[in-house]
Design a protein around this motif. Structure first.
Motif, PDB file in Angstrom:
ATOM      1  N   ALA A 140     -86.489 -15.043 -10.195  1.00 13.83           N
ATOM      2  CA  ALA A 140     -87.888 -14.372 -10.294  1.00 13.83           C
ATOM      3  C   ALA A 140     -88.179 -13.868  -9.445  1.00 13.83           C
ATOM      4  CB  ALA A 140     -88.456 -16.355  -9.956  1.00 13.83           C
ATOM      5  N   ALA A 141     -87.505 -13.782  -8.106  1.00 13.25           N
ATOM      6  CA  ALA A 141     -88.040 -12.287  -6.857  1.00 13.25           C
ATOM      7  C   ALA A 141     -87.364 -11.132  -8.301  1.00 13.25           C
ATOM      8  CB  ALA A 141     -87.055 -12.753  -5.645  1.00 13.25           C
ATOM      9  N   GLU A 142     -86.630 -10.434  -8.803  1.00 10.43           N
ATOM     10  CA  GLU A 142     -86.265  -9.534  -9.642  1.00 10.43           C
ATOM     11  C   GLU A 142     -87.448  -9.130 -10.532  1.00 10.43           C
ATOM     12  OE1 GLU A 142     -82.065  -9.893 -11.164  1.00 10.43           O
ATOM     13  OE2 GLU A 142     -81.040 -10.101  -8.671  1.00 10.43           O
ATOM     14  N   VAL A 143     -88.268 -10.290 -11.643  1.00 14.30           N
ATOM     15  CA  VAL A 143     -88.768 -10.339 -12.641  1.00 14.30           C
ATOM     16  C   VAL A 143     -89.611  -9.832 -11.616  1.00 14.30           C
ATOM     17  CG1 VAL A 143     -90.259 -11.372 -13.808  1.00 14.30           C
ATOM     18  CG2 VAL A 143     -87.265 -11.493 -14.132  1.00 14.30           C
ATOM     19  N   GLU A 144     -90.688 -10.529 -10.647  1.00 16.49           N
ATOM     20  CA  GLU A 144     -91.434 -10.227  -9.920  1.00 16.49           C
ATOM     21  C   GLU A 144     -91.596  -8.714  -9.645  1.00 16.49           C
ATOM     22  OE1 GLU A 144     -93.908 -10.993  -6.298  1.00 16.49           O
ATOM     23  OE2 GLU A 144     -93.280 -12.274  -6.729  1.00 16.49           O
ATOM     24  N   TYR A 145     -90.379  -7.842  -8.649  1.00 10.48           N
ATOM     25  CA  TYR A 145     -90.069  -6.610  -8.229  1.00 10.48           C
ATOM     26  C   TYR A 145     -89.906  -5.455  -9.846  1.00 10.48           C
ATOM     27  CZ  TYR A 145     -87.110  -2.835  -6.235  1.00 10.48           C
ATOM     28  OH  TYR A 145     -86.658  -1.459  -6.314  1.00 10.48           O
ATOM     29  N   ILE A 146     -90.004  -6.283 -11.194  1.00 10.11           N
ATOM     30  CA  ILE A 146     -89.851  -4.641 -12.260  1.00 10.11           C
ATOM     31  C   ILE A 146     -91.232  -5.280 -12.345  1.00 10.11           C
ATOM     32  CG2 ILE A 146     -88.770  -5.087 -14.768  1.00 10.11           C
ATOM     33  CD1 ILE A 146     -86.241  -6.161 -13.804  1.00 10.11           C
ATOM     34  N   VAL A 147     -92.065  -6.131 -12.687  1.00  6.55           N
ATOM     35  CA  VAL A 147     -93.097  -6.359 -13.134  1.00  6.55           C
ATOM     36  C   VAL A 147     -94.132  -5.742 -12.448  1.00  6.55           C
ATOM     37  CG1 VAL A 147     -95.316  -7.835 -13.849  1.00  6.55           C
ATOM     38  CG2 VAL A 147     -93.061  -8.123 -14.153  1.00  6.55           C
ATOM     39  N   GLN A 148     -93.953  -5.809 -10.730  1.00  2.00           N
ATOM     40  CA  GLN A 148     -94.796  -4.481 -10.064  1.00  2.00           C
ATOM     41  C   GLN A 148     -94.769  -3.292  -9.796  1.00  2.00           C
ATOM     42  OE1 GLN A 148     -94.077  -6.697  -6.037  1.00  2.00           O
ATOM     43  NE2 GLN A 148     -95.789  -8.295  -6.187  1.00  2.00           N
ATOM     44  N   GLY A 149     -93.203  -2.995 -10.980  1.00  4.69           N
ATOM     45  CA  GLY A 149     -92.905  -1.308 -10.675  1.00  4.69           C
ATOM     46  C   GLY A 149     -93.657  -0.867 -11.989  1.00  4.69           C
ATOM     47  N   MET A 150     -94.413  -2.096 -12.887  1.00  2.55           N
ATOM     48  CA  MET A 150     -94.231  -1.194 -13.743  1.00  2.55           C
ATOM     49  C   MET A 150     -96.301  -1.100 -14.269  1.00  2.55           C
ATOM     50  SD  MET A 150     -91.952  -3.742 -17.123  1.00  2.55           S
ATOM     51  CE  MET A 150     -93.478  -3.369 -18.494  1.00  2.55           C
ATOM     52  N   THR A 151     -96.199  -1.816 -13.076  1.00  2.72           N
ATOM     53  CA  THR A 151     -98.127  -1.893 -13.744  1.00  2.72           C
ATOM     54  C   THR A 151     -98.094  -0.994 -12.440  1.00  2.72           C
ATOM     55  OG1 THR A 151     -97.548  -3.737 -11.672  1.00  2.72           O
ATOM     56  CG2 THR A 151     -98.291  -4.217 -13.894  1.00  2.72           C
ATOM     57  N   ALA A 152     -97.205  -0.556 -11.592  1.00  4.12           N
ATOM     58  CA  ALA A 152     -97.651   1.030 -10.266  1.00  4.12           C
ATOM     59  C   ALA A 152     -98.384   1.990 -11.301  1.00  4.12           C
ATOM     60  CB  ALA A 152     -96.498   1.096  -9.132  1.00  4.12           C
TER      61      ALA A 152
END
Length: 120
Positions: free
Chosen positions: A108-120
């Protein structure tokens, strides 16, 4: 951390606990051994009586040091310690279930990290 086929990296989380009984009857608290720089780790001064290992497979393209920093920055390690604190490991399946839950915290932390990177 080893990079395997298909860009999947392997990492191992290690927790330890001393089982020396305190006057109030409680056992020692779980502490994080690896990653080494985990700020949520609590030193264990008693002899180590239990070790709990959680293998992690990650698709994040991070070297070992960067992955450890990611783990420390995520909420996954404190969640893992809270989970372990509630368990007695009296049932045979408890350890495997705990591993799966901790792996899900990391995922879940990895998915959040990836999603945050995509929206930055």
């Amino acid at each position: 951390m080893e990079i395997g086929a298909f860009g999947v990296s392997e990492y191992t989380l290690v927790f330890r606990r001393a089982l020396r009984r305190r006057p109030d009857g409680a056992t020692g608290a779980w502490a994080i051994v690896r990653p080494l720089n985990a700020s949520v780790s609590t030193p264990v001064s008693d002899d180590v009586a239990q070790v709990f290992i959680v293998p992690i497979c990650s698709t994040l393209a991070l070297d070992s040091g960067s992955y450890e920093r990611f783990l420390v920055a995520s909420d996954a390690l404190p969640r893992a310690l809270r989970l372990l604190a509630r368990l007695t490991f009296a049932q045979p399946q408890t350890a495997e279930n705990a591993r799966k839950q901790i792996q899900s915290f990391i995922m879940a932390a990895e998915v959040e990290y990836i999603v945050q990177g995509m929206t930055a």
